[in-house]
Scaffold this active site. Sequence first.
Site, PDB file in Angstrom:
ATOM      1  N   ARG A  21       0.823  -1.213   0.000  1.00 28.64           N
ATOM      2  CA  ARG A  21       0.000   0.000   0.000  1.00 28.64           C
ATOM      3  C   ARG A  21       0.858   1.265   0.000  1.00 28.64           C
ATOM      4  O   ARG A  21       0.463   2.290  -0.549  1.00 28.64           O
ATOM      5  CB  ARG A  21      -0.942   0.002   1.206  1.00 28.64           C
ATOM      6  CG  ARG A  21      -2.093  -0.953   1.005  1.00 28.64           C
ATOM      7  CD  ARG A  21      -3.042  -0.967   2.163  1.00 28.64           C
ATOM      8  NE  ARG A  21      -4.219  -1.749   1.820  1.00 28.64           N
ATOM      9  CZ  ARG A  21      -5.172  -2.087   2.668  1.00 28.64           C
ATOM     10  NH1 ARG A  21      -5.083  -1.698   3.927  1.00 28.64           N
ATOM     11  NH2 ARG A  21      -6.200  -2.796   2.292  1.00 28.64           N
ATOM     12  N   LYS A  74     -22.042 -15.073   1.887  1.00 26.00           N
ATOM     13  CA  LYS A  74     -23.449 -14.723   2.103  1.00 26.00           C
ATOM     14  C   LYS A  74     -24.097 -13.962   0.957  1.00 26.00           C
ATOM     15  O   LYS A  74     -23.504 -13.033   0.408  1.00 26.00           O
ATOM     16  CB  LYS A  74     -23.561 -13.866   3.372  1.00 26.00           C
ATOM     17  CG  LYS A  74     -23.186 -14.608   4.642  1.00 26.00           C
ATOM     18  CD  LYS A  74     -23.248 -13.654   5.809  1.00 26.00           C
ATOM     19  CE  LYS A  74     -23.051 -14.392   7.130  1.00 26.00           C
ATOM     20  NZ  LYS A  74     -23.085 -13.445   8.252  1.00 26.00           N
ATOM     21  N   GLY A 120     -10.098  -8.043  -1.744  1.00 27.87           N
ATOM     22  CA  GLY A 120     -10.415  -9.150  -0.835  1.00 27.87           C
ATOM     23  C   GLY A 120      -9.785 -10.478  -1.214  1.00 27.87           C
ATOM     24  O   GLY A 120      -8.677 -10.544  -1.740  1.00 27.87           O
ATOM     25  N   GLY A 143     -14.158  -3.019   0.625  1.00 29.08           N
ATOM     26  CA  GLY A 143     -15.502  -2.475   0.853  1.00 29.08           C
ATOM     27  C   GLY A 143     -15.883  -1.436  -0.180  1.00 29.08           C
ATOM     28  O   GLY A 143     -17.028  -1.383  -0.644  1.00 29.08           O
TER      29      GLY A 143
END
Length: 397
Positions: free
Chosen positions: A40, A201, A354, A377
Amino acid sequence: MNYNKKTVSDIDVSGKKVLLRCDFNVPQDKETGAITDDKRIRAALPTIRYLLDNGAAVIACSHLGKPKGEWNKKLTLAPVAARLSELLGHEVIFAKDIIGEDAKAKAAALQSGQIMLLENLRFDIGEEKNHADFAKALADMAEIYVSDAFGTVHRAHASTAGVAAYLPAVSGMLIQKELEIMGGALENPKRPFVAILGGAKVSDKINVINNLLEKADTIIIGGGMAYTFAKAQGGSIGTSLLEEDKLDYAREMIAKAESKGVKLLLPVDTLAATEFSKDAEPVCVDTMNIPDNMMGMDIGPKTREAYAAAVAGAGTIVWNGPMGVFEFPAFAEGTKAMAKALAESGAVTIIGGGDSAAAVEQLGFADKITHISTGGGASLEFLEGKELPGVACLLDK
């Protein structure tokens, strides 16, 4: 949402003090505090170098971890300042506070071509609460705001959105790339447009599926959420992950796909096991007939083949979420097969952060992917079609 935002190259930064929001939320060794992966920090270098080379004085800022407004020695950005100094090849001045006397004095004395780093933004409760006085104090140190932390643009914090009320705000090169590539894929994709959605999910991906049904030609479903779809179609799924309250939603999505002429591909075979363990023995079963004592853990070989074939002719592919329990080697084959199919597709390939990004990197396919998003996100909310506060606040071109 408008993705066509002004960037650092659209403004004159010479002789200006620039507040630069970076994402230096790097992993560290719990014992020593040493940075274990500086990816990063490296990702921020092109924007930093551009600003310094063009005569700006750079006041960099970032969060690290979740100190929740408390000072925490273990979450200081001092090691980041040291690593950034090494990578840039010259000194990064470090402020011992954020908007206190030390930061203000060092910012005031900063010359063109110099860079300083403020202490961890989240040591102040005003950051996450987007307090106007905190945002204004940050803005008062600079003349221009540059946002380059894509992983935080879905949050309306002081340093990601609040400061734009007081300074002209543009994007850095990282965010520019995200907006061009991901925005382009959603607004004007090269067709056929294939979206691959995995993960545990359905509830995490409801809005993503809904939004992509308006845009994609094919949607591929894998991961734990596939079993809710199987159950919704009358299948027996054993002890597999199930969101009982999402069965009607799954049926709605199947019907919506049909009415819109979107191909919705669901697993036909599954690698199942009697226990959720890395040592569990995989057994290949029909997805609609998983034995009562077994749970689905990965897509099976027939599904891998069908999914790879769907990807092979694509013009644009967006992938978010693994196909199975990727962290258990016996159940990583589905995710590996998708990574390989993307790498060989010849399409514009985008991975939304992710686990899918980790998979592609571990398998050595990262250099064959068009774009791996830097924000988990944020990427998800991007795919949902949501307005991202940290992007909406930037000046339009």
